[in-house]
Design a protein around this motif. Structure first.
Motif, PDB file in Angstrom:
ATOM      1  N   GLN A  55      21.975  76.427 114.531  1.00 25.33           N
ATOM      2  CA  GLN A  55      20.967  77.192 113.808  1.00 25.33           C
ATOM      3  C   GLN A  55      21.569  78.147 112.784  1.00 25.33           C
ATOM      4  OE1 GLN A  55      18.932  79.236 117.046  1.00 25.33           O
ATOM      5  NE2 GLN A  55      19.867  81.184 116.481  1.00 25.33           N
ATOM      6  N   GLU A  56      22.811  78.613 113.012  1.00 23.58           N
ATOM      7  CA  GLU A  56      23.426  79.545 112.073  1.00 23.58           C
ATOM      8  C   GLU A  56      24.171  78.827 110.935  1.00 23.58           C
ATOM      9  OE1 GLU A  56      23.273  83.160 112.694  1.00 23.58           O
ATOM     10  OE2 GLU A  56      21.725  82.314 113.980  1.00 23.58           O
ATOM     11  N   MET A  57      24.624  77.626 111.163  1.00 27.74           N
ATOM     12  CA  MET A  57      25.422  76.883 110.201  1.00 27.74           C
ATOM     13  C   MET A  57      24.779  76.759 108.810  1.00 27.74           C
ATOM     14  SD  MET A  57      28.034  75.152 109.181  1.00 27.74           S
ATOM     15  CE  MET A  57      29.047  74.556 110.549  1.00 27.74           C
ATOM     16  N   PRO A  58      23.459  76.465 108.701  1.00 26.88           N
ATOM     17  CA  PRO A  58      22.883  76.290 107.355  1.00 26.88           C
ATOM     18  C   PRO A  58      23.019  77.506 106.458  1.00 26.88           C
ATOM     19  CG  PRO A  58      21.406  75.416 109.035  1.00 26.88           C
ATOM     20  CD  PRO A  58      22.480  76.152 109.762  1.00 26.88           C
ATOM     21  N   ALA A  59      22.975  78.711 107.031  1.00 34.00           N
ATOM     22  CA  ALA A  59      23.079  79.922 106.226  1.00 34.00           C
ATOM     23  C   ALA A  59      24.475  80.085 105.637  1.00 34.00           C
ATOM     24  CB  ALA A  59      22.722  81.147 107.059  1.00 34.00           C
ATOM     25  N   LEU A  60      25.460  79.427 106.225  1.00 31.89           N
ATOM     26  CA  LEU A  60      26.815  79.412 105.672  1.00 31.89           C
ATOM     27  C   LEU A  60      27.011  78.232 104.734  1.00 31.89           C
ATOM     28  CD1 LEU A  60      29.837  80.272 105.603  1.00 31.89           C
ATOM     29  CD2 LEU A  60      30.157  78.859 107.660  1.00 31.89           C
ATOM     30  N   LEU A  61      26.550  77.071 105.150  1.00 29.67           N
ATOM     31  CA  LEU A  61      26.823  75.840 104.414  1.00 29.67           C
ATOM     32  C   LEU A  61      26.071  75.769 103.089  1.00 29.67           C
ATOM     33  CD1 LEU A  61      28.294  73.122 104.500  1.00 29.67           C
ATOM     34  CD2 LEU A  61      26.309  72.170 105.690  1.00 29.67           C
ATOM     35  N   PHE A 105      19.237  77.430 125.365  1.00 31.60           N
ATOM     36  CA  PHE A 105      18.322  77.890 124.329  1.00 31.60           C
ATOM     37  C   PHE A 105      17.139  76.936 124.227  1.00 31.60           C
ATOM     38  CE2 PHE A 105      17.798  80.005 120.161  1.00 31.60           C
ATOM     39  CZ  PHE A 105      18.290  81.262 120.497  1.00 31.60           C
ATOM     40  N   PRO A 106      15.914  77.436 124.195  1.00 31.05           N
ATOM     41  CA  PRO A 106      14.751  76.554 124.013  1.00 31.05           C
ATOM     42  C   PRO A 106      14.821  75.867 122.650  1.00 31.05           C
ATOM     43  CG  PRO A 106      14.072  78.721 124.803  1.00 31.05           C
ATOM     44  CD  PRO A 106      15.518  78.845 124.420  1.00 31.05           C
ATOM     45  N   LEU A 107      14.585  74.578 122.640  1.00 25.56           N
ATOM     46  CA  LEU A 107      14.586  73.822 121.387  1.00 25.56           C
ATOM     47  C   LEU A 107      13.510  74.362 120.445  1.00 25.56           C
ATOM     48  CD1 LEU A 107      15.835  71.366 119.907  1.00 25.56           C
ATOM     49  CD2 LEU A 107      14.015  69.966 120.920  1.00 25.56           C
ATOM     50  N   SER A 108      12.398  74.816 121.018  1.00 24.21           N
ATOM     51  CA  SER A 108      11.285  75.335 120.222  1.00 24.21           C
ATOM     52  C   SER A 108      11.641  76.637 119.506  1.00 24.21           C
ATOM     53  CB  SER A 108      10.065  75.568 121.114  1.00 24.21           C
ATOM     54  OG  SER A 108      10.374  76.503 122.152  1.00 24.21           O
ATOM     55  N   VAL A 109      12.704  77.310 119.939  1.00 20.58           N
ATOM     56  CA  VAL A 109      13.180  78.524 119.272  1.00 20.58           C
ATOM     57  C   VAL A 109      14.294  78.177 118.281  1.00 20.58           C
ATOM     58  CG1 VAL A 109      14.311  80.766 119.603  1.00 20.58           C
ATOM     59  CG2 VAL A 109      12.528  80.016 121.193  1.00 20.58           C
ATOM     60  N   ALA A 113      14.504  78.795 113.997  1.00 22.71           N
ATOM     61  CA  ALA A 113      15.612  79.668 113.587  1.00 22.71           C
ATOM     62  C   ALA A 113      16.515  78.942 112.593  1.00 22.71           C
ATOM     63  CB  ALA A 113      16.417  80.110 114.808  1.00 22.71           C
ATOM     64  N   GLY A 114      16.779  77.669 112.845  1.00 21.97           N
ATOM     65  CA  GLY A 114      17.589  76.882 111.920  1.00 21.97           C
ATOM     66  C   GLY A 114      16.909  76.719 110.574  1.00 21.97           C
ATOM     67  N   PHE A 115      15.593  76.529 110.592  1.00 22.87           N
ATOM     68  CA  PHE A 115      14.844  76.406 109.335  1.00 22.87           C
ATOM     69  C   PHE A 115      14.901  77.711 108.547  1.00 22.87           C
ATOM     70  CE2 PHE A 115      10.851  77.034 106.987  1.00 22.87           C
ATOM     71  CZ  PHE A 115      10.918  75.955 106.106  1.00 22.87           C
ATOM     72  N   LEU A 119      16.469  78.316 104.795  1.00 27.14           N
ATOM     73  CA  LEU A 119      15.691  78.882 103.704  1.00 27.14           C
ATOM     74  C   LEU A 119      16.335  80.158 103.169  1.00 27.14           C
ATOM     75  CD1 LEU A 119      13.034  78.457 102.134  1.00 27.14           C
ATOM     76  CD2 LEU A 119      11.927  79.972 103.784  1.00 27.14           C
ATOM     77  N   ASN A 120      16.807  81.000 104.068  1.00 29.58           N
ATOM     78  CA  ASN A 120      17.416  82.250 103.640  1.00 29.58           C
ATOM     79  C   ASN A 120      18.749  82.015 102.932  1.00 29.58           C
ATOM     80  OD1 ASN A 120      17.500  85.154 103.515  1.00 29.58           O
ATOM     81  ND2 ASN A 120      19.046  85.097 105.122  1.00 29.58           N
ATOM     82  N   GLY A 121      19.529  81.057 103.429  1.00 31.79           N
ATOM     83  CA  GLY A 121      20.785  80.720 102.760  1.00 31.79           C
ATOM     84  C   GLY A 121      20.532  80.217 101.349  1.00 31.79           C
ATOM     85  N   LEU A 122      19.487  79.405 101.184  1.00 30.87           N
ATOM     86  CA  LEU A 122      19.114  78.904  99.857  1.00 30.87           C
ATOM     87  C   LEU A 122      18.652  80.041  98.955  1.00 30.87           C
ATOM     88  CD1 LEU A 122      18.570  76.469  97.988  1.00 30.87           C
ATOM     89  CD2 LEU A 122      16.287  76.327  99.004  1.00 30.87           C
ATOM     90  N   LEU A 123      17.835  80.931  99.499  1.00 31.93           N
ATOM     91  CA  LEU A 123      17.300  82.051  98.712  1.00 31.93           C
ATOM     92  C   LEU A 123      18.405  82.994  98.239  1.00 31.93           C
ATOM     93  CD1 LEU A 123      14.933  83.787  97.661  1.00 31.93           C
ATOM     94  CD2 LEU A 123      14.823  84.828  99.947  1.00 31.93           C
ATOM     95  N   GLN A 124      19.249  83.426  99.173  1.00 33.36           N
ATOM     96  CA  GLN A 124      20.300  84.384  98.808  1.00 33.36           C
ATOM     97  C   GLN A 124      21.329  83.742  97.875  1.00 33.36           C
ATOM     98  OE1 GLN A 124      19.679  87.431  99.692  1.00 33.36           O
ATOM     99  NE2 GLN A 124      18.094  86.919 101.192  1.00 33.36           N
TER     100      GLN A 124
END
Length: 252
Positions: A55-61, A105-109, A113-115, A119-124
Motif C-alpha cells: 500500500q505504501e509503494m505507489p507513493a514512492l514509485l 491487515f484487512p484486505l478491505s483496508v 489505502a493503496g489507492f 493518487l497522492n503520489g501522482l498529485l504531489q
C-alpha cells in the motif's frame, strides 16, 4: 507533460473534504486494523508486512516514474522537495513495512489505502514536476528552510516512536504494554504526532495547496486514531500516566 492545474486544484480540495469527512466518521470509531480491529476478524486479511509494503509503494514509485516524463527545467529545490516526499515513503516501504510486527491487515483496508497512496503520489509528483513555479532562489527562502526543518524533526520523531513501539513486545507476543521514552512520555500518539509535523513541514516548504491538503488529510485521519489509542491505554491500564495527553503535549 502539461500541467493540469484545474485537476490538481480539484484533487487537493477533494482530499481536504475527504479528510474532514474522515474526522467526523472516526470521531466515535476507528478504521478496523491493529488494536481497533473488530470482532469477528475480517475473513480476508494480508500479512502486515506485505500489506504495508504494497500500500505504501505507489507513493514512492509514481513520483519516481514521473521524473522520467518531460517536465519544465527544475531547480535544485524542486528535486529536494520531491526527494523529501519520496524519503518518507522509502522508509515506510522498505524499513517500516519489513520490520513491523502488526496483526494481519484487512484486505478491505489495504486496497483503499493503496489507492490513496497512488493518487497522492501522482498529485504531489505532478504538481512539483509540472506545475510548481519554484526558482533557484526558493531554496534560500525562510519557508523552504523552516518547512524542511519541521519535516525532518517530525520524521525523526516518527521513526524513533515506531522503534519504541516495535520493541515493546517480542516476536509472537500479543500483550499490549505502555510505551515509554521519547515523546511517549508526553503523548500516547507520538508516532502520529511526528507524521503530522512531517507533512505540515512539507506543506510549508512547498507552499502549495496539494501539500497542504495532504497535511490536513493526515491530521484528520491519524489525529483521531491517536485519541482512540489514548482511550485504549487509559481503559486497559489503571496506572497509565494521568498527565499524558493523546496527541499534543500538555494540551490534547
Amino acid at each position: 507533460m502539461h500541467c493540469y492545474g484545474d485537476l490538481v486544484s480539484y484533487l487537493s480540495c477533494g482530499m481536504i473534504l475527504i479528510g474532514l469527512g474522515q474526522l467526523v466518521h472516526h470521531k466515535k470509531m476507528q478504521t478496523s486494523y491493529g488494536r481497533h480491529m473488530g470482532l469477528p476478524p475480517p475473513a480476508r486479511t494480508v500479512p502486515a508486512r506485505l500489506a504495508w509494503f504494497l500500500q505504501e509503494m505507489p507513493a514512492l514509485l509514481i513520483p519516481l516514474l514521473l521524473t522520467l516524463t518531460r517536465h519544465k527545467p527544475s531547480s535544485t529545490g524542486k528535486y529536494l522537495l520531491l526527494g523529501t516526499f519520496c524519503l518518507h515513503y522509502f522508509q515506510r516501504t522498505f524499513v517500516y513495512s519489513l520490520l513491523t510486527r502488526g496483526k494481519p491487515f484487512p484486505l478491505s483496508v489495504m486496497l483503499p489505502a493503496g489507492f490513496f497512496c497512488s493518487l497522492n503520489g501522482l498529485l504531489q509528483g505532478h504538481y512539483l514536476l509540472h506545475c510548481a513555479q519554484l526558482d533557484n532562489e526558493w531554496s534560500a527562502d525562510y519557508r523552504y528552510k523552516s518547512g524542511l526543518l519541521l519535516f525532518y524533526i517530525g520524521m525523526a520523531v516518527n521513526v524513533h516512536s515506531d522503534y519504541i513501539l516495535r520493541n515493546l513486545r517480542k516476536p509472537g507476543d500479543v500483550v499490549y504494554k505502555i510505551p515509554t521514552g521519547g515523546l511517549f512520555e508526553y503523548v500516547s500518539g507520538a508516532n502520529y504526532l511526528g507524521e503530522i509535523v512531517e507533512w505540515f513541514g512539507y506543506a510549508v516548504a512547498t507552499w502549495s495547496l496539494p501539500a497542504l491538503s495532504f497535511a490536513v488529510f493526515s491530521l484528520c485521519f491519524i489525529g483521531p486514531r491517536a485519541y482512540h489509542h489514548h482511550r485504549f491505554y487509559q481503559e486497559k491500564f489503571k496506572d497509565y500516566p494521568k498527565l499524558r495527553r493523546a496527541l499534543i503535549p500538555f494540551v490534547f
